[in-house]
Each structure stands twice: as C-alpha cells, then as structure tokens.
Design an enzyme around this catalytic site. Structure first.
Site, PDB file in Angstrom:
ATOM      1  N   SER A 156       5.816  -2.848  37.982  1.00  0.00           N
ATOM      2  CA  SER A 156       5.992  -1.484  38.367  1.00  0.00           C
ATOM      3  C   SER A 156       7.681  -1.251  37.758  1.00  0.00           C
ATOM      4  O   SER A 156       7.931  -1.471  36.455  1.00  0.00           O
ATOM      5  CB  SER A 156       5.902  -0.969  39.645  1.00  0.00           C
ATOM      6  N   ASP A 306       7.381   6.119  35.184  1.00  0.00           N
ATOM      7  CA  ASP A 306       8.299   4.588  35.466  1.00  0.00           C
ATOM      8  C   ASP A 306       7.532   3.520  34.683  1.00  0.00           C
ATOM      9  O   ASP A 306       6.477   3.924  33.917  1.00  0.00           O
ATOM     10  CB  ASP A 306       8.144   4.107  36.929  1.00  0.00           C
TER      11      ASP A 306
END
Length: 559
Positions: A156, A306
């Site tokens: 992530s 992101d």
C-alpha cells in the site's frame, strides 16, 4: 548468538531464492566474525516470522523470517491453502478458487507467482490478474469470480523497502479482508510448515484472468456517478508512482470527466517512489507536484491515490483564494456520506471509532442507521446492510456491492461527481462543509502520531495511560474512559484507549497496525452560533491545540 547463527544457517539451506541466500550469507559471515552491526541485523531478522496483522503480512524486503521474501511467502501461501482445504467449503463447486493480484513494488510479481504455484500444487484453482493493477480490482475480482479467497501482493503506502501480502475471504465473508479467527488459523497452518522445501510448487497450471474482469471493474467504478449530471470539472490526478494511474483515469473518463490532467512525473509505476519522501498522500509534500500542476492549469480539484489506489486524497483551492488546501479524510468522509444520503441511498452508514462522529449525525438526519466499528476496513466492510463506509485515513467504500473494501478509484469518481454538481450550483465543497457544521456542529479532527525505532516505547506509553489516564483535556473533565482492550464500548477487544470529555472532546489512542507508530485521534465538537462558522473554526483550532499539548504530556513520548 549461537542459536541465531544456527537458525540462520538452517534458513539459508531452505531458502529457494539465490538473491536472499546471498544476502543472508553476507550478513551471516560478518556476524560470525563478531561484527556488532551484522550481529544486531541477524538478530532482528530472526526475532520470529512475520505475523498476520492487518489482513495479512507486511514488512521490509530481505532475507530471514522477519522479512518479506519468497520463503516467507511460500510458507504463507501453504498456510492459506491448508486453511481453505481444512476449514472452508468451496464457494463454487468442489474446487477452491483464489484470485491473485500484484502491484509494482519490488518482488511483487515473484511473490504472486510463488503463491499461484503453491495453490495450484495444492489442488486449488489459482487465477492471476493480467497485469499490474490496483488493490480494488483484486477485491472486486474476488466477488465477481465467486472466489474463496484473494491475495493482493502490495504494501500500500508503506516505504519503498517494504512489501506485503493482503488476504481476502469470499463466501460468507463476502470478499472482505481477513479477520479473527481466520488469521490465527492461517498462522497456525503456516507454523506447521516444516520447511519451504517440503511445500509442493507447480511449475505451471494457473490461469491469467481476462481483461473482461478489469473492464467490468471500470464500468462499476464509473457507475457510482449518476448519469446525466454535471461533468464540467477540471481535475488533476496523481497516482504517486503507484499502479492506479491508468485505471483511475479510465474510470473518470468513462464517468464523463474528460478534463483530466495527470502528474507526468508520478504517472508511471516506480517502486523507488523517486519524487516523494513517503508514498502516502497524507504525508507533507507528497502531492506538491499535483498542487503545482493544478495551479498551472487552473484546476478545480486535485485527486490523489496512494500506490495501490485503495485510498483517495482530495485538495481544493483554499478558502482564502490563495493556494490549495487538502481536505482531511473526515471531511471527505462526511461529504460523501451526505452526498449519497441526499441522493436517496438506503442502508447503513458506517465509520471506524477513530473517525469523526459527524457521519452518525448525518445518518440520523436522513433517517438512516449508523454503525461504528474497530479500525480498519476488515471491520467496516462486514457491517450488515452497509451502503457506505469510511475511515479517516483516506479510505472510502462507496459501492460495497462491488468492492467490500476501501476503493480510491470509485471514491475519486464520486468525489468528482459531487464537486461538479456543487460547482454547477454556484457553490464549493467548503460551502457544503459549512452547511454540515451549522446543521450538526463543527466537528474538527486532528491526529498526533509518534514514530519510534523501539516498539517497547509504544507499549510503555500505553501502560502509562492505563495506569494514569488524563483527568481532563483542554480544560474539560474526562467523563468516559474506555479501555478497548477490555472490550469497553461494546466492540471486540483491541489495544486502544478512548476518552470523552464533558464538552464532547474525544481522543482515541492506539498502536498502528502497519507502522512503528503510536497514533492518537483527536476530535472536538463546537456548536455554530448564529451561523458563524469562522468563529467556531477558531475555537476548534485552539481547543485541538490544547488537547494535543495535554495528551502529549500524558504520553511522555518525544513528539
């Protein structure tokens, strides 16, 4: 030291990867000569095997059991396979099915391939996404393909040296992230793996998913915007060197938002994340290039994802008209919740305990039920009847029928729809936030985060708070003190503390599940007198500053 050396030699002999074998041999040789740095490094690598935390594994790439590497991933895949075969009835017929995705981080493709090889050898149907794709596409595929589980290889928004292994469960779990007790059961199966060499791996036999699944995801994400509405909006988008750029752009264009400008320097996936200090849009400086582009092209809004595109950040021209300002995740969460409720969406609105209480007020005003969960979308996505959920860390689930997780791409489309319709009415999103403040009180949030090198400092700070909780915050007495580890507040036990004062100030303190941080979530609620929102903002800002000071003193940690 002798035990660690023996463990390292045993691991070395079992490691299937020449790269990590060579790395570990170098450290081992140096430690054997008495090199203190190598000895400490070796001890850290062998403090234990990476454990399932927030829906799977996450850690620095490198050799050894306390790192992300092929040996750890092969063991994890074997544990997942054993769990599915022992504990889960196949969703679709007699054979289990697992979907596997991967992003552009170092070793992601290798980890995905090893997972497919292990699952295939175990008799499980392994389906691999056709290319680098965002996490929401994997989560969508688990539901779309009636899979028993999904694996996404990603870290992530973690630093470049990290990678991770996120697990979703299908069937009765509906494609949500892994939670207890399944995580412990998988961990037990991982622990039962005696060696990597003992894990069968098929040389081939898994399948690549067709582009039709990606097309279906794009249609779903674009479809969160109601047809026929305003689309006059100039958008700047950045994917922060992640894998969301193409997918987010296609979804926005399909939804009708064609005046789209991409930050070229950050558009291509790059595991080094060269233009940002930390690949998280919440971090200072991360979206500076996007803001500069927005200034040049006179954009209406900046949207940032992101690196794996499950989060969505939003920036607007500042209220003052000078420069740009980023919206807090709680502000976006409230805006989207109000937008969906006003559009007639029915079902439960939900947010985590560290997010603002404003969504609960919005739900009540629209006659909708509201739920509060533990931190993380693994909990939010499981709320019965969920129609919308969010948490303050830029995560929004706007279409749970398609993706039972946070999805930064469908959220981007919905944000664009709201911004365009608001602009068409001659107003701004700041105006909508002011409306919510007048109606429900100004809910202002902030966060105090302390990053540490020594994790024992976090445990010590939590122990101090438990033994000596603050009696007041910003001059208001604490009237409720919940120890979430004891199950206070009616939620499953988790390591956290929650304080509420007489003036409705709320603080939640918890160790991060993914980073070496202690995180403190602050919220004050200030009634808006005579519609004077600026005055309420000033009061809220002062009160939050006082809360930060009081809490910092109680923690006893360097800020």
């Amino acid at each position: 030291m002798t035990d660690v050396l023996e463990q390292a030699r045993a691991w070395l002999a079992d490691d299937p990867d020449p790269a990590t074998r060579a790395e570990l041999q170098t450290v081992l040789d140096a430690a054997a000569t008495g090199d203190d740095a190598a000895t400490a490094d070796l001890a850290d690598r062998f403090t234990g095997i990476l454990q399932f935390g927030t829906a799977g594994l996450r850690g620095a790439i490198g050799a050894g059991p306390n790192r992300m590497n092929r040996a750890v991933v092969i063991r994890a895949a074997a544990g997942l396979a054993a769990y599915l075969l022992a504990a889960r009835t196949p969703v679709n017929g007699a054979r289990h099915r697992v979907v596997i995705g991967y992003d552009a981080r170092y070793r992601s493709f290798d980890f995905a391939t090893d997972t497919a090889a292990v699952l295939t050898a175990a008799g499980i149907e392994a389906l691999v996404l056709p290319r680098l794709l965002p996490t929401p596409v994997l989560a969508f595929s688990v539901r779309r393909l009636s899979a028993d589980a999904g694996v996404m290889v990603t870290a992530s928004h973690n630093p470049p040296q990290d990678n991770g292994y996120k697990v979703y469960l299908g069937g009765p779990d509906g494609g949500s992230q892994l939670v207890a007790p399944a995580d412990a059961e998988i961990a037990a199966h991982i622990d039962a793996v005696t060696s990597v060499a003992s894990v069968p791996r098929a040389p081939d036999g898994w399948a690549e998913i067709g582009e039709d699944v990606v097309t279906a995801y794009l249609a779903s994400a674009a479809g969160v915007a109601a047809p026929g509405g305003p689309r006059d909006l100039r958008i700047v988008h950045t994917s922060l060197h992640g894998v969301g750029g193409v997918t987010a752009g296609e979804a926005l264009i399909r939804a009708g938002f064609t005046d789209l400008h991409t930050v070229a320097e950050q558009a291509e996936p790059d595991p080094d994340f060269p233009t940002v200090a930390f690949p998280n849009p919440e971090e200072p400086g991360a979206i500076d290039l996007a803001l500069a582009l927005a200034q040049r092209v006179e954009a209406d809004i900046v949207i940032a994802n992101d690196p794996d595109a499950d989060r969505c950040a939003v920036a607007l021209p500042a209220r003052s008209g000078d420069g740009w300002a980023m919206l807090h995740g709680d502000e976006v969460g409230a805006l989207l919740g109000e937008h969906l409720a006003a559009r007639g969406r029915t079902g439960v609105l939900a947010n985590s305990i560290v997010s603002s209480r404003l969504l609960g007020r919005i739900a009540a005003a629209h006659g909708l039920p509201h739920a509060e969960t533990l931190t993380g979308f693994k909990w939010i996505s499981r709320v019965p009847g969920l129609t919308y959920g969010y948490e303050e860390a830029l995560g929004y689930c706007v279409d749970p029928e398609s993706v039972r997780d946070k999805d930064g791409i469908s959220a981007a489309v919905l944000v664009a729809e709201l911004a365009a319709s608001t602009s068409a009415a001659g107003r701004t999103l700041w105006d909508v936030l002011d409306d919510l403040a007048v109606a429900h009180g100004l809910h202002a949030t902030d966060q105090l985060s302390v990053r540490v090198e020594d994790l024992s400092l976090i445990a010590a700070a939590m122990a101090r708070l438990r033994s000596a909780p603050p009696s007041s915050l910003a001059g208001s007495p604490v009237v409720t003190a919940d120890d979430l580890l004891a199950g206070d507040g009616g939620l499953p036990p988790t390591d956290g503390l929650r304080y509420v004062t007489a003036d409705s100030t709320r603080v939640v303190v918890r160790p991060s599940g993914t980073e070496p941080k202690l995180k403190c979530y602050l919220e004050v609620v200030v009634p808006v007198a005579d519609g004077d929102v600026p005055a309420a903002r000033t009061t809220a800002r002062d009160r939050l500053a006082a809360v930060r000071t009081d809490l910092g003193s109680a923690l006893g940690l360097p800020s």
